[in-house]
Design a protein around this motif. Structure first.
Motif, PDB file in Angstrom:
ATOM      1  N   PHE A   1     -12.083  55.201  22.221  1.00  0.00           N
ATOM      2  CA  PHE A   1     -13.331  54.543  21.460  1.00  0.00           C
ATOM      3  C   PHE A   1     -14.517  55.386  22.406  1.00  0.00           C
ATOM      4  O   PHE A   1     -15.149  55.963  21.827  1.00  0.00           O
ATOM      5  CB  PHE A   1     -13.371  53.342  21.612  1.00  0.00           C
ATOM      6  CG  PHE A   1     -14.691  52.632  21.203  1.00  0.00           C
ATOM      7  CD1 PHE A   1     -14.935  52.773  19.688  1.00  0.00           C
ATOM      8  CD2 PHE A   1     -15.591  52.099  21.901  1.00  0.00           C
ATOM      9  CE1 PHE A   1     -16.148  52.211  19.188  1.00  0.00           C
ATOM     10  CE2 PHE A   1     -16.943  51.621  21.332  1.00  0.00           C
ATOM     11  CZ  PHE A   1     -17.045  51.744  19.977  1.00  0.00           C
ATOM     12  N   LEU A   2     -14.486  55.292  23.778  1.00  0.00           N
ATOM     13  CA  LEU A   2     -15.361  55.822  24.590  1.00  0.00           C
ATOM     14  C   LEU A   2     -15.704  57.363  24.478  1.00  0.00           C
ATOM     15  O   LEU A   2     -16.715  57.801  24.335  1.00  0.00           O
ATOM     16  CB  LEU A   2     -15.321  55.497  26.080  1.00  0.00           C
ATOM     17  CG  LEU A   2     -15.632  53.975  26.398  1.00  0.00           C
ATOM     18  CD1 LEU A   2     -15.198  53.400  27.659  1.00  0.00           C
ATOM     19  CD2 LEU A   2     -17.122  53.399  26.249  1.00  0.00           C
ATOM     20  N   ALA A   3     -14.322  57.901  24.671  1.00  0.00           N
ATOM     21  CA  ALA A   3     -14.391  59.518  24.395  1.00  0.00           C
ATOM     22  C   ALA A   3     -14.932  59.857  23.329  1.00  0.00           C
ATOM     23  O   ALA A   3     -15.578  60.780  22.945  1.00  0.00           O
ATOM     24  CB  ALA A   3     -12.969  59.866  24.792  1.00  0.00           C
ATOM     25  N   GLY A   4     -14.661  59.085  22.078  1.00  0.00           N
ATOM     26  CA  GLY A   4     -14.979  59.606  20.711  1.00  0.00           C
ATOM     27  C   GLY A   4     -16.438  59.341  20.856  1.00  0.00           C
ATOM     28  O   GLY A   4     -17.237  60.011  20.247  1.00  0.00           O
ATOM     29  N   THR A   5     -16.910  58.141  21.160  1.00  0.00           N
ATOM     30  CA  THR A   5     -18.513  58.106  21.175  1.00  0.00           C
ATOM     31  C   THR A   5     -19.270  59.081  21.646  1.00  0.00           C
ATOM     32  O   THR A   5     -20.234  59.373  21.379  1.00  0.00           O
ATOM     33  CB  THR A   5     -18.859  56.574  21.538  1.00  0.00           C
ATOM     34  OG1 THR A   5     -18.277  56.545  22.729  1.00  0.00           O
ATOM     35  CG2 THR A   5     -18.367  55.721  20.497  1.00  0.00           C
TER      36      THR A   5
ATOM     37  N   ASP B   1      -1.898  45.324  27.876  1.00  0.00           N
ATOM     38  CA  ASP B   1      -3.003  45.873  28.671  1.00  0.00           C
ATOM     39  C   ASP B   1      -3.140  47.297  28.508  1.00  0.00           C
ATOM     40  O   ASP B   1      -4.155  47.951  28.467  1.00  0.00           O
ATOM     41  CB  ASP B   1      -2.640  45.563  30.133  1.00  0.00           C
ATOM     42  CG  ASP B   1      -3.173  43.926  30.419  1.00  0.00           C
ATOM     43  OD1 ASP B   1      -3.674  43.399  29.447  1.00  0.00           O
ATOM     44  OD2 ASP B   1      -2.667  43.752  31.290  1.00  0.00           O
ATOM     45  N   LEU B   2      -2.089  48.070  28.785  1.00  0.00           N
ATOM     46  CA  LEU B   2      -2.254  49.488  28.732  1.00  0.00           C
ATOM     47  C   LEU B   2      -2.712  49.758  27.483  1.00  0.00           C
ATOM     48  O   LEU B   2      -3.550  50.849  27.032  1.00  0.00           O
ATOM     49  CB  LEU B   2      -0.657  50.040  28.806  1.00  0.00           C
ATOM     50  CG  LEU B   2      -0.188  50.002  30.439  1.00  0.00           C
ATOM     51  CD1 LEU B   2       1.227  50.609  30.378  1.00  0.00           C
ATOM     52  CD2 LEU B   2      -0.914  50.843  31.328  1.00  0.00           C
ATOM     53  N   TYR B   3      -2.239  49.302  26.366  1.00  0.00           N
ATOM     54  CA  TYR B   3      -2.626  49.509  24.817  1.00  0.00           C
ATOM     55  C   TYR B   3      -4.273  49.372  24.688  1.00  0.00           C
ATOM     56  O   TYR B   3      -4.745  50.325  24.101  1.00  0.00           O
ATOM     57  CB  TYR B   3      -1.872  48.790  23.775  1.00  0.00           C
ATOM     58  CG  TYR B   3      -2.244  48.988  22.637  1.00  0.00           C
ATOM     59  CD1 TYR B   3      -1.735  50.385  21.879  1.00  0.00           C
ATOM     60  CD2 TYR B   3      -2.900  48.225  21.807  1.00  0.00           C
ATOM     61  CE1 TYR B   3      -2.046  50.566  20.593  1.00  0.00           C
ATOM     62  CE2 TYR B   3      -3.237  48.501  20.266  1.00  0.00           C
ATOM     63  CZ  TYR B   3      -2.750  49.942  19.685  1.00  0.00           C
ATOM     64  OH  TYR B   3      -3.160  50.053  18.467  1.00  0.00           O
ATOM     65  N   LEU B   4      -4.675  48.437  25.204  1.00  0.00           N
ATOM     66  CA  LEU B   4      -5.746  47.832  24.869  1.00  0.00           C
ATOM     67  C   LEU B   4      -6.731  48.982  25.866  1.00  0.00           C
ATOM     68  O   LEU B   4      -7.720  49.540  25.521  1.00  0.00           O
ATOM     69  CB  LEU B   4      -6.168  46.754  25.771  1.00  0.00           C
ATOM     70  CG  LEU B   4      -7.500  45.724  25.425  1.00  0.00           C
ATOM     71  CD1 LEU B   4      -7.063  45.412  23.950  1.00  0.00           C
ATOM     72  CD2 LEU B   4      -7.261  44.522  26.160  1.00  0.00           C
ATOM     73  N   LEU B   5      -6.462  49.605  26.910  1.00  0.00           N
ATOM     74  CA  LEU B   5      -7.297  50.437  27.784  1.00  0.00           C
ATOM     75  C   LEU B   5      -7.211  51.737  26.979  1.00  0.00           C
ATOM     76  O   LEU B   5      -7.946  52.464  27.036  1.00  0.00           O
ATOM     77  CB  LEU B   5      -6.340  50.474  29.416  1.00  0.00           C
ATOM     78  CG  LEU B   5      -6.750  49.519  30.373  1.00  0.00           C
ATOM     79  CD1 LEU B   5      -5.715  49.709  31.447  1.00  0.00           C
ATOM     80  CD2 LEU B   5      -8.082  49.583  30.756  1.00  0.00           C
ATOM     81  N   TYR B   6      -5.983  52.218  26.441  1.00  0.00           N
ATOM     82  CA  TYR B   6      -5.972  53.333  25.692  1.00  0.00           C
ATOM     83  C   TYR B   6      -6.815  53.293  24.648  1.00  0.00           C
ATOM     84  O   TYR B   6      -7.382  54.250  24.272  1.00  0.00           O
ATOM     85  CB  TYR B   6      -4.446  53.404  25.225  1.00  0.00           C
ATOM     86  CG  TYR B   6      -3.952  54.674  24.399  1.00  0.00           C
ATOM     87  CD1 TYR B   6      -4.125  55.993  24.795  1.00  0.00           C
ATOM     88  CD2 TYR B   6      -3.932  54.304  23.195  1.00  0.00           C
ATOM     89  CE1 TYR B   6      -3.824  56.897  24.234  1.00  0.00           C
ATOM     90  CE2 TYR B   6      -3.552  55.573  22.236  1.00  0.00           C
ATOM     91  CZ  TYR B   6      -3.400  56.600  22.562  1.00  0.00           C
ATOM     92  OH  TYR B   6      -3.305  57.872  21.719  1.00  0.00           O
ATOM     93  N   VAL B   7      -6.999  52.110  23.749  1.00  0.00           N
ATOM     94  CA  VAL B   7      -7.900  52.101  22.811  1.00  0.00           C
ATOM     95  C   VAL B   7      -9.352  52.280  23.238  1.00  0.00           C
ATOM     96  O   VAL B   7     -10.118  52.928  22.571  1.00  0.00           O
ATOM     97  CB  VAL B   7      -7.758  50.800  22.081  1.00  0.00           C
ATOM     98  CG1 VAL B   7      -8.665  50.307  20.885  1.00  0.00           C
ATOM     99  CG2 VAL B   7      -6.210  51.017  21.216  1.00  0.00           C
ATOM    100  N   ILE B   8      -9.571  51.398  24.183  1.00  0.00           N
ATOM    101  CA  ILE B   8     -10.911  51.588  24.861  1.00  0.00           C
ATOM    102  C   ILE B   8     -11.407  52.957  25.217  1.00  0.00           C
ATOM    103  O   ILE B   8     -12.492  53.280  25.045  1.00  0.00           O
ATOM    104  CB  ILE B   8     -11.306  50.635  25.988  1.00  0.00           C
ATOM    105  CG1 ILE B   8     -11.023  49.066  25.288  1.00  0.00           C
ATOM    106  CG2 ILE B   8     -12.384  50.668  26.693  1.00  0.00           C
ATOM    107  CD1 ILE B   8     -11.064  47.963  26.191  1.00  0.00           C
TER     108      ILE B   8
END
Length: 50
Positions: A30-34, A20-27
């Motif tokens: 991704f959001l910050a990048g966009t 879950d933590l890894y998933l939140l980290y990736v999301i």
């Protein structure tokens, strides 16, 4: 929905928490990048139009 993820990948217990933590980290990345790329794109467009 997240529980379905756990069932699909077969993760339980502490591994599910890490997942879950890894998933939140990736999301988050991704959001910050966009958002960041959108800001840069707007800046470049405004600079080109001047």
């Amino acid at each position: 929905m997240i529980r379905k993820f756990h069932e699909y990948f077969g993760v339980w217990g502490w591994r599910a928490v890490v997942f879950d933590l890894y998933l939140l980290y990736v999301i988050g990345i991704f959001l910050a990048g966009t958002i960041f790329s959108n800001m840069i794109a707007k800046w470049v467009v405004s600079w080109l139009l001047h």
